[in-house]
Enzyme design. Structure first.
Site, short mmCIF file in Angstrom:
data_model
loop_
_atom_site.label_atom_id
_atom_site.label_comp_id
_atom_site.label_asym_id
_atom_site.label_seq_id
_atom_site.Cartn_x
_atom_site.Cartn_y
_atom_site.Cartn_z
N HIS A 137 15.14 29.01 -3.84
CA HIS A 137 14.93 27.68 -3.29
C HIS A 137 15.98 27.39 -2.24
O HIS A 137 17.14 27.75 -2.39
CB HIS A 137 14.96 26.61 -4.39
CG HIS A 137 16.12 26.70 -5.32
ND1 HIS A 137 16.20 27.61 -6.36
CD2 HIS A 137 17.28 26.00 -5.35
CE1 HIS A 137 17.34 27.46 -7.00
NE2 HIS A 137 18.02 26.50 -6.41
N LEU A 138 15.52 26.73 -1.20
CA LEU A 138 16.40 26.33 -0.11
C LEU A 138 16.69 24.84 -0.26
O LEU A 138 15.77 24.02 -0.29
CB LEU A 138 15.70 26.61 1.23
CG LEU A 138 16.42 26.19 2.51
CD1 LEU A 138 17.79 26.87 2.63
CD2 LEU A 138 15.57 26.52 3.73
N HIS A 139 17.98 24.52 -0.40
CA HIS A 139 18.37 23.11 -0.44
C HIS A 139 18.43 22.60 1.00
O HIS A 139 19.13 23.18 1.84
CB HIS A 139 19.77 22.94 -1.04
CG HIS A 139 19.89 23.28 -2.50
ND1 HIS A 139 19.91 22.34 -3.49
CD2 HIS A 139 20.02 24.48 -3.13
CE1 HIS A 139 20.05 22.92 -4.67
NE2 HIS A 139 20.12 24.23 -4.48
N GLY A 196 26.40 29.34 -8.38
CA GLY A 196 25.91 28.20 -9.15
C GLY A 196 24.40 28.08 -9.18
O GLY A 196 23.87 26.99 -9.42
N ASP A 233 14.92 16.78 -4.87
CA ASP A 233 15.78 17.23 -5.97
C ASP A 233 15.98 16.09 -6.96
O ASP A 233 16.19 14.94 -6.58
CB ASP A 233 17.14 17.69 -5.41
CG ASP A 233 17.92 18.52 -6.41
OD1 ASP A 233 18.11 19.72 -6.17
OD2 ASP A 233 18.33 17.95 -7.45
P1 AMP Z 1 20.56 25.60 -7.93
O1 AMP Z 1 21.84 25.20 -8.58
O2 AMP Z 1 20.75 26.06 -6.50
O3 AMP Z 1 19.75 26.57 -8.75
O4 AMP Z 1 19.72 24.27 -7.78
C1 AMP Z 1 18.73 23.89 -8.66
C2 AMP Z 1 18.39 22.47 -8.30
O5 AMP Z 1 17.16 22.14 -8.91
C3 AMP Z 1 19.41 21.44 -8.77
O6 AMP Z 1 19.89 20.73 -7.63
C4 AMP Z 1 18.61 20.53 -9.71
O7 AMP Z 1 18.97 19.18 -9.59
C5 AMP Z 1 17.19 20.78 -9.24
N1 AMP Z 1 16.14 20.60 -10.25
C6 AMP Z 1 16.08 21.13 -11.47
N2 AMP Z 1 14.94 20.78 -12.09
C7 AMP Z 1 14.26 20.02 -11.20
C8 AMP Z 1 13.00 19.35 -11.23
N3 AMP Z 1 12.20 19.40 -12.30
N4 AMP Z 1 12.62 18.65 -10.12
C9 AMP Z 1 13.42 18.59 -9.05
N5 AMP Z 1 14.61 19.19 -8.96
C10 AMP Z 1 15.03 19.89 -10.02
#
Ligand code: AMP
Length: 113
Positions: free
Chosen positions: A99-101, A92, A30
């Site tokens: 995507h899975l964090h 959020g 991330d």
């Molecule tokens: P969400 O809020 O669950 O949609 O998480 C989206 C995540 O994607 C956030 O934690 C961002 O920091 C991450 N993110 C956005 N663009 C990128 C990127 N180009 N590379 C890596 N992480 C990203």
């Protein structure tokens, strides 16, 4: 999907620190980590949200979770880790590609904020 940033990472059109990939799943660090280890595990297939999954995506999403398990093992997350799907605006979700964090390397509180 042309305007999807994560599809562009899948296609290697924009850079990312990829930590795992196979025919179905790709995982990368991330950009804005919320823990010492913060990885996003995604299906290569563009699926905007959990509610747009088809029943036949069940195996695919299982592969996402198993990939997260393997990555966590590889990173030595012996004491646990957090797995999170943010789904929709109330949760959020910023990027409309499921995507899975995977987060580890620190303790997490519950309930999540
Ligand atoms: P969400 O809020 O669950 O949609 O998480 C989206 C995540 O994607 C956030 O934690 C961002 O920091 C991450 N993110 C956005 N663009 C990128 C990127 N180009 N590379 C890596 N992480 C990203």
């Amino acid at each position: 999907m042309e305007n999807c940033i994560f599809c562009r990472i899948v296609e290697k059109e924009i850079p990312a620190t990829i930590v795992y990939e196979d025919d179905f799943v790709i995982a990368f660090r991330d950009l804005n980590p919320q823990a010492p280890e913060h990885i996003l595990v995604i299906p290569r297939k563009h699926v905007p949200r959990i509610e747009t999954l088809d029943p036949e995506d069940a195996l695919l999403m299982g592969k996402v979770i198993v990939a997260a398990k393997r990555i966590a093992e590889g990173l030595g997350m012996k004491h646990g880790y957090r797995l999170v799907f943010n789904n929709g605006p109330d949760a959020g979700q910023e990027v409309e590609h499921v995507h899975l964090h995977l987060m580890g390397g620190r303790k997490f509180s519950w309930p999540a904020g």
